[in-house]
Write an enzyme that holds these catalytic residues in place. Sequence first.
Site, short mmCIF file in Angstrom:
data_model
loop_
_atom_site.label_atom_id
_atom_site.label_comp_id
_atom_site.label_asym_id
_atom_site.label_seq_id
_atom_site.Cartn_x
_atom_site.Cartn_y
_atom_site.Cartn_z
CE LYS A 136 -3.80 1.99 2.76
NZ LYS A 136 -4.56 1.84 4.02
CB SER A 220 -7.68 3.58 2.88
OG SER A 220 -6.90 3.00 3.91
N GLY A 242 -9.98 1.87 10.39
CA GLY A 242 -11.44 1.86 10.47
C GLY A 242 -12.05 0.77 9.61
CB SER A 244 -8.03 0.82 5.72
OG SER A 244 -8.72 2.04 5.87
#
Length: 571
Positions: A136, A220, A242, A244
């Site tokens: 990521k 995300s 949260g 992701s």
Amino acid sequence: MKVPLRSWEPHAAAKRASTLAKIPPEWRLDPAQIEEAKRQRDITGPFIQRFLYPSETAIVTRDAVDLTNAVREGQLTAIQVTAAFCKTAAISHQINNCLLEIFFDQALERAQYLDEYFAEHGKTVGPLHGLPVSLKDQFHVKGVDTTMGYVGWIGSNLGITDPRDVHQVESQITSELLAAGAVLFCKTSVPQTLFFAETKNNIIGYTLNPQNRNLSCGGSSGGEGALQALGGSVLGLGTDIGGSVRIPAAFNGIFGLKPTPERLSYRNAANTNPGQNTYPSAVGLLSPTLGGLELGLRSILSTKPWTRDPAVAPIPFRQDELSAYRERADENGKARDSHTPLKLGVLWTDNTVGPHPPIIRGLHQVVNTLKAAGHKVVNWEPPSHAAARRIHLAFLKADGAHDIHSHLDLSGEPLIPDLREVLKLRQPYDLLDIQDMTIQGLEYEAAYSDYWNSTANDDGQIVDAVIMPAAPHAAVIPGKYYSTSYTSVLNLLNYSVAVIPVTKADKTVDVVDDSYEPLNEIDRKNWDAYDPEIYDGAPVGVQLVGRKFEEEKILGIAGVVMAALKTNCGV
């Protein structure tokens, strides 16, 4: 009349072009092929594999454990494996823009070094020797941008402007992956700010779900989930504050692990509002297979990250813990007569936003399978998830979005439309408010723990883990993700969570329930957004929840659940 470009737009356009230019000419698709991909609902499997040679498909369809074994045994070289994944990632990006950084040349040089090392020494560098690992775009690799979705970070990392520091930072976990023998080859897309459960930024735009391009890949860590669904990676790093890691895993039909935050190192990684550490983000793992998660966690922990990052708990990989839970069932997931069966709680709804029909069916499939395999399943009715979401969200917004706007100001780019209201600049919370919220959070954690312990009252056996939705829907229609309460509560608790794929939405089965009465206005919006035709084929995953620092335990339980699902449902 032509609208003039804003000052930040040429920088974003140049970055897009430079990323594509890093793809070798022989791996580039022509415009007709890209247009054909846009017309497809599902671009995974047979569609993307038409652009690969059979030998490449044979590599990228193997799992992480198989690949590391094949390289260790001399059946494949690191160069062969790396080239196959680099090509697949290149095609993935062209048909479903999911990468923010490409460094294939660097990866192939690394693979060549590993092959030479193996030939000279007759042994591997480490447990990930020759395995391509995607990142990521929060993790720094020397010589490579880290934009984290911000235009102002292009050509740099962390918004650094001093030329002496640019591209010199390396995240600790990046170093640990290299020490374990991994090959790093690309960085995957994220939403601007990271605080969004879809993947969209002003650099490359929106990343769709490759299995159903009507829908989102999540966020995300959404670019990571999309890349893996396309076969472009078998192991990748994500982060989760949260949901992701868990949301992209569920939305893309792969496995995800959100550990307790102090289990893996965040040192020298980019982040949003890094000073907020009451409920910190956790580094997690995504993989198309459960074995990939185990391999990744075991390999990283073998480097003893706590010796370099004082924030990491000194807990090595506990194989005995994983094995103890997996051995409570046979190879088919059936409870062994000589062991205590698993006892699992099931949360059918958080009473804030009710799950869509595909999620309800997925939960029933898991529950019915486990009961048939001789395990216990009880209803889970914990303290209000709505209260936990309120506290958690308050901490995410406590700085008034000042950190986010400081990075936007580097280029003058605006917030993406989805975030303009929720993340507009505000007055930060004062210290007394933060202390009060901290007390509320601690009280909630204690109440949740007390409830968990109370599950032993009826039969003397405490619940081992909890099954619950990862979201109230399968991979969501863009712009219609209204609540992350199923994931964010577990960040407030800092629990260990795995996501497993269960099934896919089916328009012939998952019909609209006209008798459903929405719980509130948000629930009504979520329910009204359900369309069986649009959602058809979307992956459905569920969370398996353990308590703090129970990563091995939850992986062991996930192995039992997957074995039972495979035996009974063919998953």
